[in-house]
Design an enzyme around this catalytic site. Structure first.
Site, PDB file in Angstrom:
ATOM      1  N   LYS A 170      -9.054  56.989 -30.265  1.00 19.77           N
ATOM      2  CA  LYS A 170      -8.808  58.170 -29.442  1.00 19.77           C
ATOM      3  C   LYS A 170      -7.848  59.082 -30.205  1.00 19.77           C
ATOM      4  O   LYS A 170      -6.637  58.874 -30.209  1.00 19.77           O
ATOM      5  CB  LYS A 170      -8.175  57.819 -28.090  1.00 19.77           C
ATOM      6  CG  LYS A 170      -8.081  59.049 -27.163  1.00 19.77           C
ATOM      7  CD  LYS A 170      -6.976  58.940 -26.124  1.00 19.77           C
ATOM      8  CE  LYS A 170      -5.649  59.434 -26.626  1.00 19.77           C
ATOM      9  NZ  LYS A 170      -5.608  60.914 -26.914  1.00 19.77           N
ATOM     10  N   GLU A 245       4.164  52.778 -33.687  1.00 21.65           N
ATOM     11  CA  GLU A 245       4.953  53.578 -34.633  1.00 21.65           C
ATOM     12  C   GLU A 245       5.411  54.780 -33.844  1.00 21.65           C
ATOM     13  O   GLU A 245       4.628  55.659 -33.494  1.00 21.65           O
ATOM     14  CB  GLU A 245       4.093  53.955 -35.841  1.00 21.65           C
ATOM     15  CG  GLU A 245       4.926  54.489 -37.000  1.00 21.65           C
ATOM     16  CD  GLU A 245       5.023  55.989 -36.986  1.00 21.65           C
ATOM     17  OE1 GLU A 245       6.086  56.498 -36.550  1.00 21.65           O
ATOM     18  OE2 GLU A 245       4.070  56.663 -37.389  1.00 21.65           O
ATOM     19  N   CYS A 279       7.702  62.184 -38.013  1.00 25.17           N
ATOM     20  CA  CYS A 279       8.567  61.224 -37.331  1.00 25.17           C
ATOM     21  C   CYS A 279       9.647  60.661 -38.240  1.00 25.17           C
ATOM     22  O   CYS A 279      10.689  60.212 -37.764  1.00 25.17           O
ATOM     23  CB  CYS A 279       7.726  60.089 -36.730  1.00 25.17           C
ATOM     24  SG  CYS A 279       6.566  59.370 -37.902  1.00 25.17           S
ATOM     25  N   GLU A 378      15.070  63.502 -30.807  1.00 25.86           N
ATOM     26  CA  GLU A 378      14.098  63.905 -31.822  1.00 25.86           C
ATOM     27  C   GLU A 378      13.587  65.306 -31.466  1.00 25.86           C
ATOM     28  O   GLU A 378      12.906  65.486 -30.461  1.00 25.86           O
ATOM     29  CB  GLU A 378      12.951  62.903 -31.877  1.00 25.86           C
ATOM     30  CG  GLU A 378      11.961  63.192 -32.989  1.00 25.86           C
ATOM     31  CD  GLU A 378      10.864  62.148 -33.081  1.00 25.86           C
ATOM     32  OE1 GLU A 378      10.427  61.856 -34.199  1.00 25.86           O
ATOM     33  OE2 GLU A 378      10.441  61.630 -32.023  1.00 25.86           O
TER      34      GLU A 378
END
Length: 476
Positions: A170, A245, A279, A378
């Protein structure tokens, strides 16, 4: 206008079970780039059933058969490289040069790396009278994000395919077109029916159904920590393997032994790649307190070199991916100003000359403390924070003072940098901005996830270990 209105299931393109279609927005001008169909649990059932049916035979395929298959995929991928690059630019705004020079090649590199590893990988080991056999884990569900779409698709698909797993992908509904072309690549390469399947959709409708599905043996997710928690919750009742992750807030320690000019300038540039939407971006730069004034000057000059513009231009930065992402980044830039950090470069609002699209000024804050929101959350945009430390011991403490642990960076004399690296709680540590190593395991400590991708370590994520005792006495 691009369209991704069918799913790839059991070796053919099929229509969704519902008529739900959403627009895909081009972040360069906020116009419509195309449309994507949105699947549901019934579509997931069909895809998982195809993968389950294919697993019995594909899991017993020979290494040579899988090597030949990877060769065919690599060749088909290379033929479509320009198409894939154009799709990445249209769906998530990567500058055309970045899509061609990095976004597409890194997907190819994962395929090539998996092929190289498979050629010599040992799937069994004898220990006395016991045989240790490594066998494919089963049907895998892959839920991938929009920021490096080919990287995150290929780094899951390539090792899983190499060891004999079947799968359902997906891709992000925000950036679905590159994943759709990837499915076309798999079809052209002759991947056996049911081995690779694709269902477009969102997290609640397709991601949750994949995570919870009783016939999925493993789910591998890349995305935010918040969403990763939901994936793990959905997977828990079926006790399937979960690989994650997730987010990061990576420290970049500039030691007193470093060349300050080079270390700071390169740190700014590294932070801004892909408009800061990585990331593992080095988002928390740490410099000695006595170097802060110089670091501000260097960082301001480096930020000024980070041109922002239309993806078709030669600008270094394109837009961020969406209105929601732009709003989040703007809010956090304003938060940094309100918290009292020194705005060295950039700030809120659109860059000069850009009045449409989701562009962000390359922004640098200095005099940041580790308790500020901009040092802890973040941001996922082109925003760098610079913090001061009194000594290296404090820098290490500050670097580890985060819920994340995906990556870290250290600049300075080789021996000292290596010693500091040994004390950082992160899955990868980059010393003095090295070249990328495609075989190095990628993954994080703490709330940055679990498990590892890339290279030989990725193979292990998709394998079960079976101990066959008495193997020698059985005459094998």
């Amino acid at each position: 206008m691009r369209e991704a209105l069918q799913f790839y299931v059991d070796g053919r393109w099929v229509s969704p079970t519902s008529a739900t279609v959403i627009d895909v927005i081009d972040p360069a001008d906020a116009g419509i780039a195309g449309r994507v169909a949105i699947g549901n649990a019934q579509d997931v059932d069909h895809a998982v059933a195809a993968a389950r049916k294919a697993f019995d035979s594909f899991s017993r395929s020979s290494v040579q058969e899988r090597l030949d298959l990877l060769d065919a995929i690599i060749a088909a991928y290379q033929k479509r490289a320009d198409d894939i690059a154009a799709a990445v630019t249209a769906e998530m705004g990567a500058p055309a040069w970045l899509a061609s020079a990095a976004q597409v090649p890194i997907g190819l590199a994962h395929l090539q790396t998996a092929r190289q590893i498979l050629e010599h990988y040992e799937f069994s080991e004898k220990r006395g009278a016991t045989l240790l056999a490594k066998e494919p884990v089963g049907v895998c569900a892959f839920i991938t994000p929009w920021n490096w779409p080919l990287n995150q698709i290929a780094c899951k698909v390539a090792p899983a395919l190499a060891v004999g797993c079947t799968m359902v992908l997906k891709p992000s509904e925000v950036a679905p077109f590159s994943g759709h072309i990837f499915a076309e690549v798999m079809h052209e390469a002759g991947v056996p029916a049911g081995v690779f399947n694709l269902v477009h959709g969102d997290g609640p409708g397709v991601g949750a159904a994949l995570s919870a599905h009783p016939d999925v043996d493993m789910v591998s997710f890349t995305g935010s920590t918040r969403a990763g928690v939901e994936v793990a919750r959905a997977a828990a009742p079926t006790v399937k393997r979960v690989h994650q992750e997730l987010g990061g807030k990576s420290a970049n320690i500039v030691l007193p032994s470093a060349d300050l000019e080079a270390a700071v300038a390169q740190g700014v540039a590294a932070m801004m790649v892909n408009s800061g939407q990585s990331c593992n971006a080095p988002s928390r730069m740490m410099v000695a307190a006595g170097d802060m004034a110089r670091a501000k000057t260097i960082a301001a000059a480096a930020a000024a070199e980070q041109t922002v513009g239309q993806p078709a231009s030669n600008a270094k930065l394109g837009p961020v991916v969406s209105q929601a992402q732009w709003d989040k980044v703007q809010h956090l830039i304003q938060t940094g100003i309100d918290e009292g950090a020194t705005l060295v470069a950039g700030g809120t609002g659109l860059p000069d000359g850009l009045d449409a699209g989701y562009y962000v000024k390359p922004t640098v804050f200095a005099d940041v403390t580790n308790d500020m929101i901009i040092a802890r959350e973040e941001i996922f945009g082109p925003v760098l924070t610079i913090l001061a430390y009194q000594d290296v011991e404090q820098a290490i403490v500050m670097a580890n003072d985060t819920p994340y642990g995906l990556a870290a960076y250290v600049q300075g004399a080789a021996q000292e940098a290596g010693e500091v690296a040994g004390r950082l709680r992160a899955g990868q540590v980059y010393l003095n901005y090295p070249d990328l190593d495609m075989t190095a395991p990628f993954g994080g400590y703490k709330q940055s996830g679990n498990g590892r991708e890339w290279g030989a370590h990725a193979f292990g994520e998709f394998l079960e270990v079976k101990a066959v005792m008495g193997y020698a006495s059985a005459g094998a």
